[in-house]
Design an enzyme around this catalytic site. Structure first.
Site, PDB file in Angstrom:
ATOM      1  N   LYS A   1       0.791  -1.223   0.012  1.00  0.00           N
ATOM      2  CA  LYS A   1      -0.005  -0.128   0.137  1.00  0.00           C
ATOM      3  C   LYS A   1       0.962   1.375  -0.077  1.00  0.00           C
ATOM      4  O   LYS A   1       2.209   1.169   0.182  1.00  0.00           O
ATOM      5  CB  LYS A   1      -1.033   0.022   1.181  1.00  0.00           C
ATOM      6  CG  LYS A   1      -1.989  -0.987   1.228  1.00  0.00           C
ATOM      7  CD  LYS A   1      -3.002  -1.003   2.210  1.00  0.00           C
ATOM      8  CE  LYS A   1      -4.145  -2.074   2.162  1.00  0.00           C
ATOM      9  NZ  LYS A   1      -5.223  -1.644   3.127  1.00  0.00           N
TER      10      LYS A   1
ATOM     11  N   PHE B   1     -15.704   3.335   6.763  1.00  0.00           N
ATOM     12  CA  PHE B   1     -14.221   3.504   6.362  1.00  0.00           C
ATOM     13  C   PHE B   1     -13.893   3.683   5.052  1.00  0.00           C
ATOM     14  O   PHE B   1     -12.764   4.022   4.453  1.00  0.00           O
ATOM     15  CB  PHE B   1     -13.184   2.444   7.079  1.00  0.00           C
ATOM     16  CG  PHE B   1     -13.550   1.295   6.745  1.00  0.00           C
ATOM     17  CD1 PHE B   1     -13.219   0.512   5.623  1.00  0.00           C
ATOM     18  CD2 PHE B   1     -14.366   0.145   7.643  1.00  0.00           C
ATOM     19  CE1 PHE B   1     -13.392  -0.628   5.133  1.00  0.00           C
ATOM     20  CE2 PHE B   1     -14.574  -0.935   7.130  1.00  0.00           C
ATOM     21  CZ  PHE B   1     -14.095  -1.560   5.923  1.00  0.00           C
TER      22      PHE B   1
ATOM     23  N   ARG C   1      -2.819 -14.450   4.461  1.00  0.00           N
ATOM     24  CA  ARG C   1      -3.681 -13.701   5.427  1.00  0.00           C
ATOM     25  C   ARG C   1      -2.961 -14.058   6.785  1.00  0.00           C
ATOM     26  O   ARG C   1      -2.695 -13.141   7.576  1.00  0.00           O
ATOM     27  CB  ARG C   1      -4.920 -14.290   5.556  1.00  0.00           C
ATOM     28  CG  ARG C   1      -5.834 -14.354   4.460  1.00  0.00           C
ATOM     29  CD  ARG C   1      -6.215 -12.879   4.140  1.00  0.00           C
ATOM     30  NE  ARG C   1      -6.916 -12.348   5.308  1.00  0.00           N
ATOM     31  CZ  ARG C   1      -7.728 -11.164   5.232  1.00  0.00           C
ATOM     32  NH1 ARG C   1      -7.228 -10.212   4.021  1.00  0.00           N
ATOM     33  NH2 ARG C   1      -8.344 -10.867   5.831  1.00  0.00           N
TER      34      ARG C   1
ATOM     35  N   THR D   1      -5.886  -6.864  10.769  1.00  0.00           N
ATOM     36  CA  THR D   1      -6.012  -5.648   9.925  1.00  0.00           C
ATOM     37  C   THR D   1      -5.457  -4.501  10.816  1.00  0.00           C
ATOM     38  O   THR D   1      -4.629  -3.402  10.206  1.00  0.00           O
ATOM     39  CB  THR D   1      -7.524  -5.230   9.722  1.00  0.00           C
ATOM     40  OG1 THR D   1      -8.064  -6.331   8.856  1.00  0.00           O
ATOM     41  CG2 THR D   1      -7.605  -4.091   8.908  1.00  0.00           C
TER      42      THR D   1
ATOM     43  N   ARG E   1       2.181  -6.659   9.067  1.00  0.00           N
ATOM     44  CA  ARG E   1       1.621  -5.446   9.626  1.00  0.00           C
ATOM     45  C   ARG E   1       2.229  -5.094  11.025  1.00  0.00           C
ATOM     46  O   ARG E   1       2.145  -3.915  11.191  1.00  0.00           O
ATOM     47  CB  ARG E   1       0.215  -5.615   9.606  1.00  0.00           C
ATOM     48  CG  ARG E   1      -0.676  -5.543   8.372  1.00  0.00           C
ATOM     49  CD  ARG E   1      -1.834  -5.824   8.160  1.00  0.00           C
ATOM     50  NE  ARG E   1      -2.699  -5.407   7.002  1.00  0.00           N
ATOM     51  CZ  ARG E   1      -3.655  -6.184   6.911  1.00  0.00           C
ATOM     52  NH1 ARG E   1      -4.443  -7.054   7.462  1.00  0.00           N
ATOM     53  NH2 ARG E   1      -4.586  -5.851   5.637  1.00  0.00           N
TER      54      ARG E   1
ATOM     55  N   HIS F   1      -2.280  -5.225   1.605  1.00  0.00           N
ATOM     56  CA  HIS F   1      -3.723  -5.820   1.270  1.00  0.00           C
ATOM     57  C   HIS F   1      -3.202  -7.181   0.885  1.00  0.00           C
ATOM     58  O   HIS F   1      -2.509  -7.606   0.226  1.00  0.00           O
ATOM     59  CB  HIS F   1      -4.339  -5.362   0.123  1.00  0.00           C
ATOM     60  CG  HIS F   1      -5.701  -5.842  -0.162  1.00  0.00           C
ATOM     61  ND1 HIS F   1      -6.985  -5.809   0.438  1.00  0.00           N
ATOM     62  CD2 HIS F   1      -5.586  -6.752  -1.245  1.00  0.00           C
ATOM     63  CE1 HIS F   1      -7.817  -6.607  -0.179  1.00  0.00           C
ATOM     64  NE2 HIS F   1      -7.118  -7.000  -1.217  1.00  0.00           N
TER      65      HIS F   1
HETATM   66  P1  CMP Z   1      -7.448  -4.394   3.282  1.00  0.00           P
HETATM   67  O1  CMP Z   1      -6.860  -5.632   3.743  1.00  0.00           O
HETATM   68  O2  CMP Z   1      -7.101  -3.672   2.301  1.00  0.00           O
HETATM   69  O3  CMP Z   1      -9.165  -4.382   3.096  1.00  0.00           O
HETATM   70  C1  CMP Z   1      -9.981  -3.182   3.504  1.00  0.00           C
HETATM   71  C2  CMP Z   1      -9.309  -2.193   4.265  1.00  0.00           C
HETATM   72  O4  CMP Z   1     -10.166  -1.382   5.008  1.00  0.00           O
HETATM   73  C3  CMP Z   1      -8.502  -2.766   5.466  1.00  0.00           C
HETATM   74  O5  CMP Z   1      -7.429  -3.457   4.756  1.00  0.00           O
HETATM   75  C4  CMP Z   1      -8.007  -1.550   6.255  1.00  0.00           C
HETATM   76  O6  CMP Z   1      -6.925  -1.032   5.687  1.00  0.00           O
HETATM   77  C5  CMP Z   1      -9.141  -0.580   5.746  1.00  0.00           C
HETATM   78  N1  CMP Z   1      -9.965  -0.241   6.989  1.00  0.00           N
HETATM   79  C6  CMP Z   1      -9.831   1.177   7.634  1.00  0.00           C
HETATM   80  N2  CMP Z   1     -10.500   1.119   8.621  1.00  0.00           N
HETATM   81  C7  CMP Z   1     -10.966  -0.348   8.611  1.00  0.00           C
HETATM   82  C8  CMP Z   1     -12.070  -0.843   9.637  1.00  0.00           C
HETATM   83  N3  CMP Z   1     -12.549  -0.231  10.722  1.00  0.00           N
HETATM   84  N4  CMP Z   1     -12.237  -2.118   9.657  1.00  0.00           N
HETATM   85  C9  CMP Z   1     -11.713  -2.962   8.375  1.00  0.00           C
HETATM   86  N5  CMP Z   1     -10.951  -2.426   7.676  1.00  0.00           N
HETATM   87  C10 CMP Z   1     -10.646  -0.989   7.636  1.00  0.00           C
END
Ligand code: CMP
Length: 145
Positions: free
Chosen positions: A11, A59, A87, A93, A104, A117
């Site tokens: 990202k 979000f 994963r 996340t 992460r 991602h």
């Molecule tokens: P990603 O795996 O790219 O898929 C969706 C993205 O939304 C996640 O990673 C986060 O970077 C972003 N995101 C921001 N806020 C939230 C949240 N509250 N819950 C889940 N995803 C979030």
């Protein structure tokens, strides 16, 4: 087990902080083979379409804003059981909740700026790989033993 593909995206936060190489190396050390990659600057329409499943979530606007804020690096990654393994390797996340040693935990700043991602299901992996890479670029990879 047969090799399969999943999609990772390095990202904009990780690209901007110079972590692209170390993250790709981390993925390779975890057994993934990059099969296609391209640095892209997503438009709002592209980021919105990619994350369409999240449309309506609180979000979503911030996510599209962030993913268009700078270049990112989609990578088609191959290994056995690629979706589940990626994963695990990237972690939760929210980096505060991510397990030690995950991408992460090591490289992400926050739930939004979370470095990488990864596709969350085999079905989404097929859609997400095809979103960025043509059949020609991936020729002969799907279904390989
Ligand atoms: P990603 O795996 O790219 O898929 C969706 C993205 O939304 C996640 O990673 C986060 O970077 C972003 N995101 C921001 N806020 C939230 C949240 N509250 N819950 C889940 N995803 C979030």
């Amino acid at each position: 087990m047969a090799a399969t593909l999943t999609l990772g995206i390095i990202k904009p936060d990780a690209i901007a902080s110079g972590k692209t190489g170390v993250i790709v190396a981390h993925l390779q050390q975890a057994g993934f083979v990059p099969r296609a990659a391209r640095m892209v600057r997503l438009s709002r329409a592209e980021a919105g379409a990619f994350y369409a499943v999240h449309r309506g979530r609180p979000f979503y606007a911030d996510l599209v804003e962030f993913m268009t804020s700078g270049p990112c690096l989609p990578v088609a990654l191959e290994r056995d059981d690629a979706v589940a393994h990626l994963r695990t390797v990237i972690g939760a996340t929210d980096p505060a909740e991510a397990a030690p040693g995950t991408v992460r935990k090591l490289f992400a700043e926050s739930k939004g700026k979370n470095a990488i991602h990864a596709s969350d299901s085999v079905e989404n992996a097929a859609r997400e790989v095809a979103f960025f890479f043509t059949e020609g670029e991936l020729a002969g990879l799907w279904g390989r033993e």
